[in-house]
Design a protein around this motif. Structure first.
Motif, PDB file in Angstrom:
ATOM      1  N   VAL A 138       0.951  -1.151  -0.054  1.00 24.92           N
ATOM      2  CA  VAL A 138       0.136   0.107   0.069  1.00 24.92           C
ATOM      3  C   VAL A 138       0.927   1.420   0.034  1.00 24.92           C
ATOM      4  O   VAL A 138       0.488   2.181  -0.546  1.00 24.92           O
ATOM      5  CB  VAL A 138      -1.039   0.000   1.004  1.00 24.92           C
ATOM      6  CG1 VAL A 138      -1.606   1.304   1.436  1.00 24.92           C
ATOM      7  CG2 VAL A 138      -1.959  -1.039   1.054  1.00 24.92           C
ATOM      8  N   ARG A 139       2.083   1.250   0.850  1.00 30.92           N
ATOM      9  CA  ARG A 139       2.795   2.427   0.751  1.00 30.92           C
ATOM     10  C   ARG A 139       3.387   2.668  -0.534  1.00 30.92           C
ATOM     11  O   ARG A 139       3.760   3.788  -0.982  1.00 30.92           O
ATOM     12  CB  ARG A 139       3.909   2.220   1.895  1.00 30.92           C
ATOM     13  CG  ARG A 139       3.546   2.183   3.360  1.00 30.92           C
ATOM     14  CD  ARG A 139       4.627   2.193   4.342  1.00 30.92           C
ATOM     15  NE  ARG A 139       4.150   2.459   5.550  1.00 30.92           N
ATOM     16  CZ  ARG A 139       3.655   1.311   6.341  1.00 30.92           C
ATOM     17  NH1 ARG A 139       3.873   0.050   6.270  1.00 30.92           N
ATOM     18  NH2 ARG A 139       3.351   1.859   7.698  1.00 30.92           N
ATOM     19  N   GLU A 140       3.675   1.570  -1.343  1.00 30.34           N
ATOM     20  CA  GLU A 140       4.362   1.572  -2.549  1.00 30.34           C
ATOM     21  C   GLU A 140       3.329   2.249  -3.585  1.00 30.34           C
ATOM     22  O   GLU A 140       3.696   3.101  -4.596  1.00 30.34           O
ATOM     23  CB  GLU A 140       4.764   0.203  -3.124  1.00 30.34           C
ATOM     24  CG  GLU A 140       6.132  -0.283  -2.630  1.00 30.34           C
ATOM     25  CD  GLU A 140       7.244   0.444  -2.929  1.00 30.34           C
ATOM     26  OE1 GLU A 140       7.260   1.069  -4.069  1.00 30.34           O
ATOM     27  OE2 GLU A 140       8.220   0.568  -2.054  1.00 30.34           O
ATOM     28  N   GLU A 141       2.257   1.744  -3.495  1.00 27.34           N
ATOM     29  CA  GLU A 141       0.949   2.373  -4.195  1.00 27.34           C
ATOM     30  C   GLU A 141       0.845   3.967  -3.904  1.00 27.34           C
ATOM     31  O   GLU A 141       0.791   4.782  -4.848  1.00 27.34           O
ATOM     32  CB  GLU A 141      -0.332   1.740  -4.047  1.00 27.34           C
ATOM     33  CG  GLU A 141      -0.340   0.169  -4.541  1.00 27.34           C
ATOM     34  CD  GLU A 141      -1.534  -0.549  -4.174  1.00 27.34           C
ATOM     35  OE1 GLU A 141      -2.281   0.073  -3.440  1.00 27.34           O
ATOM     36  OE2 GLU A 141      -1.536  -1.754  -4.588  1.00 27.34           O
ATOM     37  N   MET A 142       1.043   4.237  -2.743  1.00 29.97           N
ATOM     38  CA  MET A 142       0.878   5.608  -2.500  1.00 29.97           C
ATOM     39  C   MET A 142       1.895   6.271  -2.919  1.00 29.97           C
ATOM     40  O   MET A 142       1.913   7.478  -3.226  1.00 29.97           O
ATOM     41  CB  MET A 142       0.623   5.841  -0.692  1.00 29.97           C
ATOM     42  CG  MET A 142      -0.651   5.218  -0.169  1.00 29.97           C
ATOM     43  SD  MET A 142      -0.415   5.126   1.566  1.00 29.97           S
ATOM     44  CE  MET A 142      -0.817   6.930   2.186  1.00 29.97           C
ATOM     45  N   ARG A 143       3.153   5.966  -3.034  1.00 30.59           N
ATOM     46  CA  ARG A 143       4.320   6.695  -3.540  1.00 30.59           C
ATOM     47  C   ARG A 143       4.006   6.787  -4.894  1.00 30.59           C
ATOM     48  O   ARG A 143       4.275   8.053  -5.520  1.00 30.59           O
ATOM     49  CB  ARG A 143       5.524   6.019  -2.872  1.00 30.59           C
ATOM     50  CG  ARG A 143       6.928   6.615  -3.615  1.00 30.59           C
ATOM     51  CD  ARG A 143       8.073   5.749  -3.038  1.00 30.59           C
ATOM     52  NE  ARG A 143       8.066   5.777  -1.645  1.00 30.59           N
ATOM     53  CZ  ARG A 143       8.081   4.682  -0.811  1.00 30.59           C
ATOM     54  NH1 ARG A 143       7.743   3.565  -1.621  1.00 30.59           N
ATOM     55  NH2 ARG A 143       8.049   4.465   0.441  1.00 30.59           N
ATOM     56  N   ARG A 144       3.690   6.059  -5.645  1.00 35.09           N
ATOM     57  CA  ARG A 144       3.361   5.890  -7.059  1.00 35.09           C
ATOM     58  C   ARG A 144       2.176   7.042  -7.035  1.00 35.09           C
ATOM     59  O   ARG A 144       2.373   7.993  -8.368  1.00 35.09           O
ATOM     60  CB  ARG A 144       2.914   4.795  -7.706  1.00 35.09           C
ATOM     61  CG  ARG A 144       4.037   3.954  -8.124  1.00 35.09           C
ATOM     62  CD  ARG A 144       3.827   2.605  -8.965  1.00 35.09           C
ATOM     63  NE  ARG A 144       2.429   2.101  -8.340  1.00 35.09           N
ATOM     64  CZ  ARG A 144       2.644   0.760  -7.575  1.00 35.09           C
ATOM     65  NH1 ARG A 144       3.820   0.258  -7.636  1.00 35.09           N
ATOM     66  NH2 ARG A 144       1.868  -0.018  -7.143  1.00 35.09           N
ATOM     67  N   ASP A 145       1.310   7.168  -6.311  1.00 35.94           N
ATOM     68  CA  ASP A 145       0.571   8.090  -6.562  1.00 35.94           C
ATOM     69  C   ASP A 145       0.803   9.614  -6.281  1.00 35.94           C
ATOM     70  O   ASP A 145       0.300  10.451  -6.767  1.00 35.94           O
ATOM     71  CB  ASP A 145      -0.785   7.808  -5.493  1.00 35.94           C
ATOM     72  CG  ASP A 145      -1.710   6.742  -5.878  1.00 35.94           C
ATOM     73  OD1 ASP A 145      -1.596   6.394  -7.237  1.00 35.94           O
ATOM     74  OD2 ASP A 145      -2.621   6.287  -5.256  1.00 35.94           O
ATOM     75  N   LEU A 146       1.873   9.611  -5.257  1.00 30.75           N
ATOM     76  CA  LEU A 146       2.389  10.931  -5.058  1.00 30.75           C
ATOM     77  C   LEU A 146       3.163  11.782  -6.027  1.00 30.75           C
ATOM     78  O   LEU A 146       3.170  12.587  -6.583  1.00 30.75           O
ATOM     79  CB  LEU A 146       3.358  10.865  -3.807  1.00 30.75           C
ATOM     80  CG  LEU A 146       2.539  10.969  -2.564  1.00 30.75           C
ATOM     81  CD1 LEU A 146       3.742  10.664  -1.361  1.00 30.75           C
ATOM     82  CD2 LEU A 146       1.842  12.353  -2.097  1.00 30.75           C
ATOM     83  N   VAL A 147       3.777  10.519  -6.818  1.00 28.45           N
ATOM     84  CA  VAL A 147       4.726  10.806  -8.013  1.00 28.45           C
ATOM     85  C   VAL A 147       3.717  11.339  -9.139  1.00 28.45           C
ATOM     86  O   VAL A 147       4.071  12.343  -9.778  1.00 28.45           O
ATOM     87  CB  VAL A 147       5.536   9.759  -8.505  1.00 28.45           C
ATOM     88  CG1 VAL A 147       6.256  10.167  -9.624  1.00 28.45           C
ATOM     89  CG2 VAL A 147       6.657   9.429  -7.249  1.00 28.45           C
ATOM     90  N   GLN A 148       2.789  10.531  -9.368  1.00 29.08           N
ATOM     91  CA  GLN A 148       1.777  11.037 -10.564  1.00 29.08           C
ATOM     92  C   GLN A 148       1.102  12.278 -10.322  1.00 29.08           C
ATOM     93  O   GLN A 148       0.905  13.268 -11.042  1.00 29.08           O
ATOM     94  CB  GLN A 148       0.732   9.429 -10.679  1.00 29.08           C
ATOM     95  CG  GLN A 148       1.464   8.265 -11.180  1.00 29.08           C
ATOM     96  CD  GLN A 148       2.186   9.018 -12.653  1.00 29.08           C
ATOM     97  OE1 GLN A 148       1.704   9.533 -13.605  1.00 29.08           O
ATOM     98  NE2 GLN A 148       3.279   8.153 -12.646  1.00 29.08           N
TER      99      GLN A 148
END
Length: 201
Positions: A138-148
């Motif tokens: 979930v943290r990895e997904e959140m990081r991707r969301d932040l970058v996008q």
């Protein structure tokens, strides 16, 4: 034929979920072609992922670029959203807030803002390892969301918009310099009171 179309559609969805964009679609096209990138943690996963995403979008990232994106603070909080005591499971809400600034000439601040993402995961006390892996995913997904999300913000910053922000920053700096100079002038022209002499007994 139908199976082949479904396979192509499935691959397209899978690739887009990984952040892959077809060249020429313009999805990640930025008007900014060069930028400096800094962060409190220069080698943190978020700034490293953002750097790779910028470079893959055709942006030259280097020290000394006309504008600098600084990730000033990244903070994660976690709270229990629901709890079930019977099977020792709980649903947790993860929130990450990323504060950032855009700097221009002479390190002048042009823009200050933040991004926020939230996601949930279930912690199962009977499967601690599995719950930990889910939390990390979930943290990895959140990081991707932040970058996008950051890429989407940068897409809105056209050269014209940046020039306007720089002009306003210059005007603020000039106004502050004039105010400081005027305060100094008033202080210099104000007669200083002599210390009172006390007669000796």
């Amino acid at each position: 034929m139908i199976k082949r179309n479904l396979l192509v559609m499935g691959l397209a969805v899978l690739l887009s979920a990984c952040g892959f964009q077809l060249r020429g679609t313009g999805t990640n096209e930025l008007s900014i072609k060069e930028i400096d990138l800094g962060a409190r943690n220069e080698y943190g996963p978020t700034v490293m992922q953002l750097r790779r995403t910028l470079q893959s979008s055709g942006v030259k990232v280097y020290s000394g670029a006309p504008y600098k994106l600084v990730l000033t603070n990244e903070q994660e909080t976690q709270r229990a959203a629901t709890y079930s005591g019977g099977n020792r499971s709980a649903e947790y809400e993860l929130t990450t807030v990323l504060n950032y600034t855009i700097e221009g000439q002479n390190d002048s601040m042009l823009l200050e803002d933040k991004l926020q993402v939230q996601k949930y995961y279930v912690y199962n006390g009977n499967n601690v390892n599995g719950s930990g892996q889910e939390a990390n995913q979930v943290r990895e997904e959140m990081r991707r969301d932040l970058v996008q999300g950051m890429m989407a913000r940068l897409q809105q910053l056209t050269p014209e918009r940046l020039d306007e922000l720089q002009r306003k920053a210059n005007e603020r700096a000039e106004a502050e310099a004039r105010a400081l100079k005027e305060a100094q002038r008033i202080q210099d022209e104000t007669p200083q009171q002599s210390p009172m002499e006390i007669p000796a007994p």
